[in-house]
Structure formats: structure tokens, C-alpha cells
Scaffold this active site. Sequence first.
Site, PDB file in Angstrom:
ATOM      1  N   CYS A 266      -0.428   4.016   2.161  1.00 24.54           N
ATOM      2  CA  CYS A 266      -0.455   4.099   3.570  1.00 24.54           C
ATOM      3  C   CYS A 266       1.235   4.185   3.981  1.00 24.54           C
ATOM      4  CB  CYS A 266      -0.779   2.556   4.096  1.00 24.54           C
ATOM      5  SG  CYS A 266      -2.245   1.963   3.262  1.00 24.54           S
ATOM      6  N   ASP A 267       2.118   3.662   3.252  1.00 23.96           N
ATOM      7  CA  ASP A 267       3.505   3.560   3.596  1.00 23.96           C
ATOM      8  C   ASP A 267       4.365   4.442   2.887  1.00 23.96           C
ATOM      9  OD1 ASP A 267       2.683   1.670   5.588  1.00 23.96           O
ATOM     10  OD2 ASP A 267       2.886   0.007   4.512  1.00 23.96           O
TER      11      ASP A 267
ATOM     12  N   CYS B 269       0.903  -1.098  -0.004  1.00 21.05           N
ATOM     13  CA  CYS B 269       0.075   0.079   0.026  1.00 21.05           C
ATOM     14  C   CYS B 269       0.867   1.307  -0.014  1.00 21.05           C
ATOM     15  CB  CYS B 269      -1.077   0.177   1.100  1.00 21.05           C
ATOM     16  SG  CYS B 269      -2.046   1.358   1.219  1.00 21.05           S
TER      17      CYS B 269
END
Length: 303
Positions: free
Chosen positions: A135-136, A132
Site C-alpha cells: 500500500c505505502d 502494508c
Amino acid sequence: MNKYETIIIGGGPAGLTAGLYSSRIGLKSLLIERGLFGGQMVNARLVENYPGFPQGISGFDLGSLMHQQATRYGLEIATTDVTGISPGQPHGVLTTEQTFEAEAIIIATGSQYRKLDAPGEENLIGRGISYCATCDGPLFAGEQVAIIGGGDTAITDAIELTAHASKVSLIHRRDQLRASQVLQQRAFANPKMEFIWDTVVEEVMGNQMVEALKLRNVKTGRLSTLEVAGVFVAVGLTPNSQPFAGLLNISETGHVIADEVLTTSIPGIFAAGDIRRNSPRQIAAAVGDGATAALSAFRYLRG
């Protein structure tokens, strides 16, 4: 035992739409979701191809709006894992906490990220390996990272990563991308991106954190090493059909087989969204599936 007319399994765009239609029609309906509402689309920083949002909308916000609308007409929600279905009249939906019953079931469990299955991958998930970018990505500010894949998701993620990383190396097993032309043009014009063609990952290297990738050129067989701090995997999705294996007709790829009105091999059980065979795996298509499945369930119940 809790009894309903319709139970929807999965809270992505297909499931939420099915829940909206079912409850608005007047069916006593339950939606079961084990995680975040919105499915995989909550990971999308910007959704540009869903009708009604000409400037785009984040996947998280779109999922939140769908959830609000779905529950407006009395749709009930249960947060738990579905472990299987016991077919009958009514059908039973087995979960880790209790069993629910319904005359009609709509399976909209979507899919999950596909892994590389390369040595070192499992040990380094969350320690440099991510599925992701939204997300990261910020965790790798100023670092060199790699992304694996060549479709729309891979290119969208790669472009997003250039906002954080110093360099993004896109590794693709073919010599051309599968992404849309608009995304390709953006990627090729981005000075922070490089493209490594005809190449696969042989091993993810690192002790406590990702340190490098061992690569192999599929045409020449040549091995090389690419030093990176992070690896983002975008090589497709695997359908979440495991709880229904052995019960429904499922394709070789793991997708549930359904007809034109989304009826599966068992009457009263329907499949919608990414879980069904031949789904285009688009949010708009999943929404259409959800509506179709709910209307088909309604006709089945009243038939």
C-alpha cells in the site's frame, strides 16, 4: 430479523470458500464482512504459492475472483461489523446495524497486523509507520526505510520496498531469519538491503513524521539510532477473536479452539482459517478450512 441456515463471519479466503460451498450445496447463506473481500491477502503484491497460478497472482485479484465465485450461487452479502454471538437455537449474530439468525455459524474473521507497542508508534501511524508495504511503499521513493521482522512477510515486503526506497534496513530480534530459503536468498543478494541482527525497536522518533528509530541490541544492550523516513512493521498477526471472547474456548494466543472438523465448544458454531488454533496461516490452508467448515455445517444442519 433475517434468518438463514448458515452465516459466515469474515470475507477472507476461508470465509469466501465457506460461502461458496454453503450456497452451492443449497443452504440459505449470508456472509458478513466489514471491509475488503479477500482479507489480509489483498495486501500481497504477488501470491506465488497458491495452486493453479504458476506465474503467481496478486492478492487483490485472487480475492476478487474468490468473491465473484462465492456469490455465483446465491450467497448473500452484508457489509457491517459483528459485535458478538448470542448462542441458542437458532444462534444470533449481533452487528452494529441489526441482528441475524442462523442454525449454523462459521467464524472466519482472520487476523490483523500486530504492532510493535513501542513509544511513538501510535502517534506516527500513517505518518511514516505502515503495516502494508504494497500500500505505502511507493510513498518512500528514494528514501531510506526500515522493516521490522524476519518471516516470509517481512522479507517479501523488504524486497518489494527496494523497488522504491534507496535503502532498506531489516531489523530482526534474532540472528537468523525465519523466512523460506528462497526468499532469504533473494534478500541477501539484493544490494539495497542491510540486516541489523539481534535488535529491537525501543522507540519510534519524530514529531510530525517518522525521523529515526532508537534501537537496542538484545545481546549487548547497546543503544543506537537509525535515521529513516519510513518504518514498515511485519511482526505477525493477532487473531480477530475479540467479539467471541467469553463465549467460545479460546487459546492463550487468542485463537479459537476447534476440533478436526472445525467444531468449536458450542455445537453449530465452527471456526475456519487464521482464527482457529494451529492454523498454518496460509491461503491454501484457509481455503481448505472454509470447505471443511461448510461441509461440517451442512452435516450438522441435516443431522
